[in-house]
Design an enzyme around this catalytic site. Structure first.
Site, PDB file in Angstrom:
ATOM      1  N   ASP A   1       4.108  -1.128  11.275  1.00  0.00           N
ATOM      2  CA  ASP A   1       3.652   0.152  10.980  1.00  0.00           C
ATOM      3  C   ASP A   1       3.138   0.798  12.342  1.00  0.00           C
ATOM      4  OD1 ASP A   1       2.906   1.769   8.392  1.00  0.00           O
ATOM      5  OD2 ASP A   1       1.638   2.099  10.154  1.00  0.00           O
TER       6      ASP A   1
ATOM      7  N   ASP B   1       0.547  -1.236  -0.090  1.00  0.00           N
ATOM      8  CA  ASP B   1       0.088   0.163  -0.073  1.00  0.00           C
ATOM      9  C   ASP B   1       0.785   1.162   0.075  1.00  0.00           C
ATOM     10  OD1 ASP B   1       1.061  -0.024   2.701  1.00  0.00           O
ATOM     11  OD2 ASP B   1      -0.895   0.155   3.614  1.00  0.00           O
ATOM     12  N   HIS B   2       1.938   1.254   0.224  1.00  0.00           N
ATOM     13  CA  HIS B   2       2.886   2.385   0.555  1.00  0.00           C
ATOM     14  C   HIS B   2       3.612   2.732  -0.980  1.00  0.00           C
ATOM     15  CE1 HIS B   2       2.307   2.299   4.461  1.00  0.00           C
ATOM     16  NE2 HIS B   2       3.212   3.279   4.855  1.00  0.00           N
TER      17      HIS B   2
ATOM     18  N   ARG C   1      -1.017  12.364  10.165  1.00  0.00           N
ATOM     19  CA  ARG C   1      -0.138  13.152  10.445  1.00  0.00           C
ATOM     20  C   ARG C   1      -0.062  14.401   9.562  1.00  0.00           C
ATOM     21  NH1 ARG C   1       3.464   7.818  11.678  1.00  0.00           N
ATOM     22  NH2 ARG C   1       2.853   7.603  13.750  1.00  0.00           N
TER      23      ARG C   1
ATOM     24  N   SER D   1       6.365   7.505  12.749  1.00  0.00           N
ATOM     25  CA  SER D   1       6.328   6.202  12.202  1.00  0.00           C
ATOM     26  C   SER D   1       7.160   5.239  12.767  1.00  0.00           C
ATOM     27  CB  SER D   1       6.723   6.413  10.622  1.00  0.00           C
ATOM     28  OG  SER D   1       6.891   5.173  10.121  1.00  0.00           O
TER      29      SER D   1
ATOM     30  N   ARG E   1       9.212   3.246  11.227  1.00  0.00           N
ATOM     31  CA  ARG E   1      10.151   2.825  10.397  1.00  0.00           C
ATOM     32  C   ARG E   1      11.538   2.556  11.198  1.00  0.00           C
ATOM     33  NH1 ARG E   1       9.615   8.269   7.358  1.00  0.00           N
ATOM     34  NH2 ARG E   1       7.651   7.645   7.417  1.00  0.00           N
TER      35      ARG E   1
END
Length: 753
Positions: free
Chosen positions: A160, A95-96, A448, A642, A644
């Site tokens: 995520d 999806d990213h 965000r 995030s 990440r």
């Protein structure tokens, strides 16, 4: 059809015994979050009561969810773990890597053309190791999880930060770094400091222009972006029961923006309705059998101050619509107060874009309420003053919304329907004219709104609101438009007042989908080969990190970051997403968004070897090439945002030995530990001010690194003077072993050999 129903039955079958056992050990009534945590102890039944905010506890999550950007690094790490198959149900969602530009079909095809190497890698690794794979265009990970995998009382981790969205169905769902996920994929326990508990009592009922989004926007204003750190937020009360499951998901989703470990709601009729509407009758039936265990004990909700560490009460009847921002999701403005506030702060009142979607607000209910406002604009002959962009949350939502005419309403208003993907929410937006960096305002239903996040323009003022408010404000073209009281002039010159939004909790005709986009793994993937081209620009096999050791001396300051430094500042998304599977290439974005405290500029730091200034990654590489370790210094809530782990892996890769800050965001601190680095905090926050641009650092007692024991740092300034300061840390014995071995993954491999 319910996925993994036997696993879910197993969770429910043991819950009564484990919760009853925990209640005796703790000797008090339990919150819902505590029930779920104690039911997922790695050791089984509780033998002792855990201290909130102090004790590290091993858990056994039920499942894992990964999105394509973070899945690359997670799976590259898992490939090194020496396992044939994942130990718990796991899914990967693409999806990213889909950029919003022209519209759904063309944008999806462009993504398939540009990122086929990555998608094929993820698909083949998923097939080999027994992982469910959701194709590009299938939907946004958290909406797909809510529709298919989330279940009341479950525990899930995901790569995520908005994994917490599944709290809308009564889960404890927590965002983690890929290394954490690898632990669980490999059949090992997952460690978490037992959270503190924040209770939010909701009374009254939402009505009119107020929406579930306004609940979390209000909470964000109360707690700020770090007020939930180390805590689980549990919503309860009659007001909570009146909110739909997807509305609950919205509230839990943005709990990531207050730093919360996760957020959740007790099981109720709205959750049952959603489970049955999404073809999970069997899950609902099983949940109903133990319903009292899937919510907090009555005594807890009757006397919340006795059982929560903090209690907030919100009357939904009195709650007004909010617009939060710009540049931070906790800066709240109630509708009707914007004119004065925006004028005072110089925020542009003209709205250029209204964006509806993201994992936070892309359900059928969200689209239907926003569509009711768009339909009014058409019927009342209004012309939208701002442009519209829509991202449906999943193919099931999109297909159903198209069948029911919702998407056509937006199209009649000249909206762009983008792919079922994250799009602008994560910077995957090819916004025309953004490169001019002109000062402007947009409104969106995302979570965000950090500087540069949506379109790369630092001068874009982004405001967060509910989908219906986004629609109304975009139609008016003014940030300070109050749809409750303000009128608009239509094409006939008439004054028009918008009616309150209406919508459907669930599709009246039920959900429908042709191809949801799911690809199950084959039973035996042992014969599947995973090939990564040595010259690939997108993927790179990992090389184990070398332990940093006990003798860190002569380290140079790389950057002293000033103010807010999120994971977006440390490792930007947007165009950099293409390198998420290639550690060396993506390391070229390391800390390029952080503000240097000495010159207040980004990506311009002093190279102490040459005396010249250069980009942060270049200076880091110069130190690394010279065999010199470097140090990063930061402010409060460092690593906010995030999950990440690239924000930890990049500094590790480029020779950073320690990150020393006033305070950390939870996930980032853990990610640093997992990669074998030192994540430390100033024992005295004022010592941040001692750090000078040309400083050199010596750790004096790393050989005594132990739980609860401060470390001593010697700071040598260019004039020959020295400061010796104390640093705190939260490492336990197991985490210190990660450091000694070079990373948590190194330790896993050692244990598997």
């Amino acid at each position: 059809m319910a996925f993994d129903i036997e696993m879910i039955k197993g969770v429910y079958n043991r819950m009564a015994e484990r919760v009853d056992s925990a209640r005796k050990v703790v000797n008090k009534p339990l919150t819902l979050a505590e029930k779920i945590l104690y039911n997922h102890l790695w050791e089984g039944n509780a033998n002792s009561a855990f201290k909130r905010g102090k004790d590290y506890v091993n858990f056994a999550p039920d499942r894992i969810a990964c999105q394509d950007a973070t899945a690359q690094m997670a799976l590259l790490q898992f490939m090194q773990a020496g396992k044939n198959k994942v130990a718990v149900p796991t899914t990967v969602h693409c999806d990213h890597l889909i950029q919003a530009k022209i519209g759904a079909d063309k944008d999806l095809q462009t993504a398939l053309n540009n990122s086929s190497e990555v998608f094929n890698f993820l698909a083949s690794v998923s097939n080999k190791y027994g992982i469910g794979f959701w194709k590009p265009g299938a939907g946004i990970i958290h909406q797909v999880v809510l529709e298919n995998y989330a279940f009341p009382g479950g525990m899930m981790i995901g790569t995520d930060s908005h994994t917490v969205n599944a709290g809308g169905l009564g889960m404890v769902a927590i965002g983690v770094g890929g290394a954490d996920a690898v632990d669980v994929m490999a059949g090992m326990p997952w460690e978490l400091k037992f959270p503190k508990m924040i209770g939010v009592k909701l009374t009254g009922k939402l009505s009119g222009w107020s929406a579930p989004k306004d609940v979390i926007l209000k909470v964000a204003g109360i707690l700020t972006t770090k007020g939930g750190t180390g805590c689980i937020v549990e919503y309860f009360g009659e007001g909570a029961k009146s909110i739909s499951a997807t509305g609950k998901g919205t509230i839990c989703n943005m709990g990531a923006e207050i730093g919360a470990t996760t957020s959740t709601f007790g099981y109720d009729e709205s959750m049952e309705r959603y489970l049955r509407a999404t073809n999970r009758n069997e899950v609902a039936d099983e949940a109903n059998k133990i319903a009292s265990y899937l919510t907090g004990d009555e005594e807890v909700y009757e006397n919340p101050e006795q059982y929560f560490d903090q209690v907030i009460e919100i009357n939904l009847t009195d709650l007004k619509p909010h617009l939060n921002g710009p540049f931070t999701p906790d800066l709240t403005t109630e509708v009707g107060e914007m004119t004065e506030k925006a004028t005072k702060n110089g925020w542009p009142l003209k709205v250029e874009w209204g964006l509806i979607g993201s994992c936070t607000n892309s359900s059928y209910e969200d689209l239907s309420r926003a569509a009711s406002i768009a339909k009014q604009a058409i019927d009342k002959k209004l012309v939208a003053k701002a442009e519209f962009g829509i991202n449906p949350g999943s193919e099931q939502v999109r297909y159903t919304a198209e069948r029911d005419g919702l998407l056509k309403i937006f199209e009649d208003l000249d909206a762009k329907i983008f792919t079922n993907a994250c799009g602008p929410c994560i910077g995957q937006w090819a916004r025309e004219g953004a490169d001019k960096q002109e000062k402007n305002t947009i409104v969106h239903s995302f979570n965000r709104n950090f500087s540069k996040r949506a379109d790369g323009n630092p001068n874009t003022h982004a405001f967060v609101a509910s989908p219906s408010m986004v629609a109304a404000v975009a139609i008016s073209g003014r940030l300070d438009f109050n749809p409750i009281t303000d009128t608009l002039i239509n094409q006939n010159g008439e004054e028009v007042l918008l009616d309150e939004p209406t919508g459907f909790e669930l599709p009246p005709k039920g959900f429908e989908v042709d191809d949801p986009g799911y690809v199950p793994p084959i039973e035996d993937g042992s014969k599947i080969d995973i090939n990564v081209a040595p010259d690939s620009k997108r993927l790179q096999l990992l090389t184990p990190f070398t332990p940093l050791g006990n003798d860190i001396k002569g380290a140079k300051l790389l950057i002293k970051a000033y103010g807010k430094c999120t994971t977006d500042h440390i490792s930007m998304a947007g165009p950099w997403l293409r390198y998420r599977g290639h550690l060396d290439n993506i390391s070229n974005n390391m800390l390029i968004g952080a503000i240097n405290a000495f010159n207040k500029e980004t990506n311009k730091v002093k190279n102490q070897l040459t005396g010249e200034y250069g980009p942060v990654p270049d200076v880091a590489r110069a130190y690394k090439a010279a065999g010199i370790k470097s140090i990063v210094v930061g402010d409060h809530n460092y690593g906010e945002g995030s999950s990440r782990e690239h924000a930890a892996m990049e500094p590790r890769h480029l020779g950073v030995a320690a990150v020393i800050v006033k305070s950390f965001a939870r996930i980032h601190e853990t990610n640093l530990k997992k990669q074998g680095m030192l994540g430390l905090t100033f024992a005295n926050e004022l010592d941040y001010d001692l750090i000078q641009e040309d400083d050199t650092f010596n750790f004096l007692d790393l050989n005594e690194f132990a739980p609860g024991k401060q470390l001593t740092l010697e700071i040598i300034h260019t004039d020959g003077s020295k400061d010796i300061i104390k640093l705190n840390h939260t490492y336990n014995a197991g985490q210190i072993e990660w450091y000694k071995e070079g990373s948590a993954l190194n330790l896993i491999k050692k244990q598997n050999d």
